[in-house]
Design an enzyme around this catalytic site. Structure first.
Site, PDB file in Angstrom:
ATOM      1  NE  ARG A   1      -1.574  -2.481   2.808  1.00 57.28           N
ATOM      2  CZ  ARG A   1      -1.859  -3.751   2.514  1.00 57.28           C
ATOM      3  NH1 ARG A   1      -3.042  -4.063   2.090  1.00 57.28           N
ATOM      4  NH2 ARG A   1      -0.971  -4.707   2.691  1.00 57.28           N
ATOM      5  CB  THR A   2       3.331   2.580   2.442  1.00 57.71           C
ATOM      6  OG1 THR A   2       2.514   2.044   3.481  1.00 57.71           O
ATOM      7  CG2 THR A   2       3.833   3.945   2.845  1.00 57.71           C
TER       8      THR A   2
ATOM      9  NE  ARG B   1       6.937   0.695   5.234  1.00 56.92           N
ATOM     10  CZ  ARG B   1       5.732   0.129   5.115  1.00 56.92           C
ATOM     11  NH1 ARG B   1       5.623  -1.155   4.835  1.00 56.92           N
ATOM     12  NH2 ARG B   1       4.635   0.831   5.293  1.00 56.92           N
TER      13      ARG B   1
ATOM     14  CG  HIS C   1       3.023   3.874   8.757  1.00 58.98           C
ATOM     15  ND1 HIS C   1       3.157   4.734   7.681  1.00 58.98           N
ATOM     16  CD2 HIS C   1       2.653   2.675   8.231  1.00 58.98           C
ATOM     17  CE1 HIS C   1       2.881   4.061   6.568  1.00 58.98           C
ATOM     18  NE2 HIS C   1       2.565   2.831   6.868  1.00 58.98           N
TER      19      HIS C   1
ATOM     20  CE  LYS D   1      27.540  -3.931  -5.841  1.00 56.22           C
ATOM     21  NZ  LYS D   1      27.836  -2.885  -6.838  1.00 56.22           N
TER      22      LYS D   1
END
Ligand code: CP
Length: 307
Positions: free
Chosen positions: A58-59, A108, A136, A86
């Site tokens: 969703r986000t 996120r 959030h 890496k």
């Protein structure tokens, strides 16, 4: 008119006027999204980078669509195929995408505080798309937008937030947001998953779900976050559902016109029964739809100004 800050790292640092401005702006964008031509030139020439270190449907998708609807260029960084594998540091990765012209970095991360770490180190606007168990913010903003759309107001409503509060960044952002806008908040869940110290934020705490849901206006269910639970917080998912799962009978303890919310993704049959998730009280897909308008409002009001 814009937000007072370069970044959106959390709801905690916003004042009521900022939140009202975002909701009002989102309302205008929701109208735009109902038109045949959904794209506006507001941020033409800007660049948005989605930097997601954790999975998202969703986000990430709605930030990408929001940025495109505002006419920015959008790049999605896939962690597994980037130089992060890496060993490139978070700061070096963010500085690299900024050097390529990013005006917005949507981040996120599993660690709480990552957006707060990046924001003062970057000229680009940093937007928190979920940091660990902390916040959030855009989820809470779209939840507020949906509550106001369905119930016409937020002030004076009784809102029950149910489930895994301990690990939920959605719960934290919603507690801050709902209290700033004058709602009364109840937290419901097993004592192992509802930290008693949250009572200091002016919320009521219940472990008995039937009592906690009595006469509330909004039932906000939370996902059980198995990926963040290192030890057993309840004996089994069967026992969890028996005590804290939202069934139709339990939902009927709330007000007659109460709505059921869930940020998604859902564990059907664990925290919520399917007939409730898909039933007439559910506004779960409206939350997803509203996320697009709200994220457009956030990007628009931040403006991609490189401070
Ligand atoms: N609500 C939410 O954050 O969902 P995603 O993890 O799919 O983005």
């Amino acid at each position: 008119m814009g937000l007072k800050t370069k970044d959106l790292v959390g709801i905690k640092g916003l004042d009521r006027d900022d939140i009202e401005l975002i909701l009002e702006t989102a309302s205008g964008f929701k109208d735009v999204l109902g038109r045949d031509i959904k794209k506006v030139p507001a941020l033409r020439g800007k660049t948005t980078v989605n930097l997601f270190y954790e999975p998202s449907t969703r986000t990430r998708t709605s930030f990408e669509l929001a940025a495109k609807r505002l006419s920015t260029d959008v790049i999605n960084i896939s962690v597994s195929t980037s130089s992060i594998v890496k060993g490139e540091t978070l700061q070096d990765t963010a500085l690299t995408v900024q050097a390529l012209g990013a005006d917005f970095i949507i981040v996120r991360h599993a660690c709480s505080g990552v957006p707060h770490f990046l924001a003062p180190r970057l000229k680009a606007s940093v937007v928190n798309a979920g940091d660990g168990t902390n916040e959030h913010p855009t989820q809470a903003l779209l939840d507020l937008f949906t509550i106001r759309e369905k119930r016409g107001k937020i002030e004076g409503l009784d809102v029950a937030i149910v489930g895994d509060i301990l690990h939920s960044r959605v719960a934290k952002s919603n507690i801050y947001a709902l209290k700033k806008l004058g709602a009364r908040v109840r937290l419901i869940g097993p004592p192992t998953l509802v930290p008693r110290e949250l009572g200091e934020l002016g919320v009521e705490i219940y472990s008995d779900m039937d009592r906690g849901l009595e006469d509330v206006d909004i039932i906000m269910m939370l996902r059980i976050q198995m990926e963040r639970q290192g030890k057993g917080f309840f004996p089994s998912t069967v026992e969890y559902f028996r005590n804290w799962g939202l069934t139709k009978n339990r939902a009927d303890r709330a007000k007659k016109d109460a709505v059921v919310m869930h940020p998604g993704p859902m564990n059907r049959g664990v925290e919520i029964a399917s007939d409730v998730a898909d039933g007439k009280r559910s506004v779960i897909l409206d939350q997803v739809t509203n996320g697009l308008a709200v994220r457009m409002a956030v990007l628009y009001l931040l403006g991609g100004v490189r401070g």
